[in-house]
Write a protein that holds these residues in place. Sequence first.
Motif, PDB file in Angstrom:
ATOM      1  N   PHE A 142       0.871  -1.284   0.096  1.00 37.41           N
ATOM      2  CA  PHE A 142      -0.106  -0.066   0.013  1.00 37.41           C
ATOM      3  C   PHE A 142       0.886   1.109   0.010  1.00 37.41           C
ATOM      4  CE2 PHE A 142      -3.613  -2.673   1.494  1.00 37.41           C
ATOM      5  CZ  PHE A 142      -4.674  -2.119   0.400  1.00 37.41           C
ATOM      6  N   ILE A 143       2.093   1.159   0.609  1.00 33.56           N
ATOM      7  CA  ILE A 143       2.797   2.674   0.656  1.00 33.56           C
ATOM      8  C   ILE A 143       3.300   2.845  -0.535  1.00 33.56           C
ATOM      9  CG2 ILE A 143       5.020   3.557   1.515  1.00 33.56           C
ATOM     10  CD1 ILE A 143       4.421   1.940   4.122  1.00 33.56           C
ATOM     11  N   PRO A 144       3.926   2.283  -1.525  1.00 30.48           N
ATOM     12  CA  PRO A 144       4.141   2.875  -2.968  1.00 30.48           C
ATOM     13  C   PRO A 144       2.775   3.185  -3.575  1.00 30.48           C
ATOM     14  CG  PRO A 144       4.634   0.524  -2.817  1.00 30.48           C
ATOM     15  CD  PRO A 144       4.381   0.690  -1.328  1.00 30.48           C
ATOM     16  N   SER A 145       1.817   2.208  -3.567  1.00 31.41           N
ATOM     17  CA  SER A 145       0.643   2.522  -4.153  1.00 31.41           C
ATOM     18  C   SER A 145      -0.014   3.778  -3.722  1.00 31.41           C
ATOM     19  CB  SER A 145      -0.333   1.401  -3.863  1.00 31.41           C
ATOM     20  OG  SER A 145      -1.669   1.461  -4.361  1.00 31.41           O
ATOM     21  N   LEU A 146       0.079   4.035  -2.458  1.00 31.23           N
ATOM     22  CA  LEU A 146      -0.316   5.371  -2.019  1.00 31.23           C
ATOM     23  C   LEU A 146       0.075   6.522  -2.702  1.00 31.23           C
ATOM     24  CD1 LEU A 146      -2.819   6.439   0.051  1.00 31.23           C
ATOM     25  CD2 LEU A 146      -0.958   6.235   1.795  1.00 31.23           C
ATOM     26  N   ILE A 177       3.319  -4.750  -7.496  1.00 29.68           N
ATOM     27  CA  ILE A 177       1.899  -4.822  -7.537  1.00 29.68           C
ATOM     28  C   ILE A 177       1.092  -3.620  -7.070  1.00 29.68           C
ATOM     29  CG2 ILE A 177      -0.381  -6.011  -6.964  1.00 29.68           C
ATOM     30  CD1 ILE A 177       1.062  -7.555  -9.010  1.00 29.68           C
ATOM     31  N   GLY A 178       1.774  -2.834  -5.868  1.00 29.65           N
ATOM     32  CA  GLY A 178       1.395  -1.747  -5.479  1.00 29.65           C
ATOM     33  C   GLY A 178       1.371  -0.683  -6.257  1.00 29.65           C
ATOM     34  N   LEU A 179       2.640  -0.538  -7.219  1.00 26.39           N
ATOM     35  CA  LEU A 179       2.813   0.525  -8.000  1.00 26.39           C
ATOM     36  C   LEU A 179       2.107   0.442  -9.320  1.00 26.39           C
ATOM     37  CD1 LEU A 179       6.779   0.564  -7.880  1.00 26.39           C
ATOM     38  CD2 LEU A 179       5.258   2.402  -6.896  1.00 26.39           C
ATOM     39  N   PHE A 198     -11.105  10.072  -9.586  1.00 25.46           N
ATOM     40  CA  PHE A 198     -11.120   8.890  -9.158  1.00 25.46           C
ATOM     41  C   PHE A 198      -9.594   8.563  -8.676  1.00 25.46           C
ATOM     42  CE2 PHE A 198     -14.719   7.516 -11.868  1.00 25.46           C
ATOM     43  CZ  PHE A 198     -15.438   6.692 -10.687  1.00 25.46           C
ATOM     44  N   SER A 199      -8.594   9.319  -8.719  1.00 33.90           N
ATOM     45  CA  SER A 199      -7.469   9.045  -8.377  1.00 33.90           C
ATOM     46  C   SER A 199      -7.302   9.674  -6.967  1.00 33.90           C
ATOM     47  CB  SER A 199      -6.258   9.789  -9.159  1.00 33.90           C
ATOM     48  OG  SER A 199      -5.917   9.038 -10.507  1.00 33.90           O
ATOM     49  N   ILE A 200      -7.921  10.534  -6.546  1.00 30.26           N
ATOM     50  CA  ILE A 200      -8.056  11.228  -5.390  1.00 30.26           C
ATOM     51  C   ILE A 200      -9.006  10.445  -4.427  1.00 30.26           C
ATOM     52  CG2 ILE A 200      -8.954  13.430  -4.038  1.00 30.26           C
ATOM     53  CD1 ILE A 200      -8.304  14.825  -6.696  1.00 30.26           C
ATOM     54  N   ARG A 201     -10.150   9.919  -5.058  1.00 27.64           N
ATOM     55  CA  ARG A 201     -11.020   8.964  -4.427  1.00 27.64           C
ATOM     56  C   ARG A 201     -10.175   7.749  -3.832  1.00 27.64           C
ATOM     57  NH1 ARG A 201     -15.032   4.834  -6.799  1.00 27.64           N
ATOM     58  NH2 ARG A 201     -16.421   4.593  -5.075  1.00 27.64           N
ATOM     59  N   LEU A 202      -9.343   7.596  -4.856  1.00 23.78           N
ATOM     60  CA  LEU A 202      -8.922   6.097  -4.582  1.00 23.78           C
ATOM     61  C   LEU A 202      -7.721   6.378  -3.392  1.00 23.78           C
ATOM     62  CD1 LEU A 202      -8.535   4.425  -8.092  1.00 23.78           C
ATOM     63  CD2 LEU A 202      -9.572   3.490  -6.170  1.00 23.78           C
ATOM     64  N   ILE A 218      -7.604   8.567  -0.820  1.00 27.48           N
ATOM     65  CA  ILE A 218      -8.435   8.580   0.181  1.00 27.48           C
ATOM     66  C   ILE A 218      -8.728   7.243   0.804  1.00 27.48           C
ATOM     67  CG2 ILE A 218     -10.432   9.434   1.496  1.00 27.48           C
ATOM     68  CD1 ILE A 218     -10.445  11.516  -0.367  1.00 27.48           C
ATOM     69  N   THR A 219      -9.286   6.434  -0.046  1.00 25.22           N
ATOM     70  CA  THR A 219      -9.703   4.959   0.282  1.00 25.22           C
ATOM     71  C   THR A 219      -8.514   4.128   0.589  1.00 25.22           C
ATOM     72  OG1 THR A 219      -9.806   4.278  -1.970  1.00 25.22           O
ATOM     73  CG2 THR A 219     -11.840   5.069  -0.715  1.00 25.22           C
ATOM     74  N   ARG A 220      -7.428   4.232  -0.031  1.00 22.86           N
ATOM     75  CA  ARG A 220      -6.171   3.639   0.229  1.00 22.86           C
ATOM     76  C   ARG A 220      -5.501   3.965   1.566  1.00 22.86           C
ATOM     77  NH1 ARG A 220      -4.245   0.191  -3.748  1.00 22.86           N
ATOM     78  NH2 ARG A 220      -5.539   0.028  -5.395  1.00 22.86           N
TER      79      ARG A 220
END
Length: 415
Positions: free
Chosen positions: A56-60, A114-116, A347-351, A353-355
């Motif tokens: 999640f950290i790189p994904s975020l 996968i997170g990236l 959608f990126s902002i929404r994702l 926040i949820t992530r």
Amino acid sequence: MKRETSAFRNPAFLFMWIGSAISELGGAFGTFCNSVIVYELTGSELALGSMWLIYFIPSLILQLGIGPYIDKWSRKRMMIFSQFTRGAIFLIPLLMFNLNTLEVWNIYAVQIVIGLIQPLYAPASFSIIPTLIPKELLTSANAYLDGTIRLMTFLAPPMGGLLVDWIGVSFVLVFVCLFFTISGLLLMFLKEPPLHVGKVRATWFKQFMEGIRFFIRHPLLLWLGIFLAFVQFGVGVTMVINLPFMMEELKGSYAQYGYFMAGFPLGYFFGSVLTSKIKPKPTYRRSIMLGALIAGGLTYISMSFTTSISVAITIEVVAGIILPFFNANSTSLYQQTVPNHLIGKVFSIRLFITRAAMLLGILVGGTLGELWGIRAMFLLIGVIICSFSLLGICLPYFRFLNGPISQKNSIHSAR
């Protein structure tokens, strides 16, 4: 021109639907294998939490900044690139396993990649749907896609457990690589409309702030994102505590853990079918969506008291049936409200926040889970979700959730 009456009559949707189903089955197989491998190698809840933190950290970090490029690049090509890359990265544990050198860091390396990749695929897939599907079919299309994804997630744990017993982890990882590759090939058949990014080439920062302003100035988008964040916080906690809950609290087996993990997506599939058939009037939208969250919070509370594996699985099925009434309608409201040239940014902002909420849940589950106990964590999640959702139903401020959606008004109010 004859109007489409079903999303399945749309060839582009069919390719995306099949590609998503295959992809999610492969991804769920991969997640199941990764979780079991890490737990078998370490026996540690902290190690499981670390596996998800590394994802999640790189994904975020990437999620927040990728929005302007989602609206600028070909969404179809991003999705194809994501699938081929995910198929290739699972070759690492596959090779290491066959060389008898598989270690925890191999799984962590897969999780980083996968997170990236996920911040590219998820907003691109959300953003491309409104360009393929008529507006009146968006809710049913989102429900079918979401439900199918959950169905694959339902099938993966028991199927993964059986396949590991029958043919071994190595062959399951081969399936993972193969499924992602097939999904990428199917997505090549999508006919993406040309993107109109305008003649003025704005800087990344200006485009990024444009998405932030649009998101913040629309209470509907902002609060739907916040309510979803509470749900994702709970998901983050359970990602850490579900396996110890089944193995230690309920004294179950890995097979029973697979059935338990399959309960929610099974229910979600049926809930998605129900959601696609029910067209709520705007005046009831707030009650239906937030009522579903309250019911979902109650399932967490009831989980904290159960001592039966069969009851726990039943609760998961019920929770799955409930959640699509919020998720599918929420996603459709976003797609109907946000203009196409901003949808990737929003959608990126929404994702993001949820992530971020899910990441917080992972941290809480990994730390407080050992201090307070697993049952206390289920109770905490349920109380938080029920409390805030009840406020959303009762307070007059949130009446805008019942209001009509007008994209024209949304564009003007963002200026």
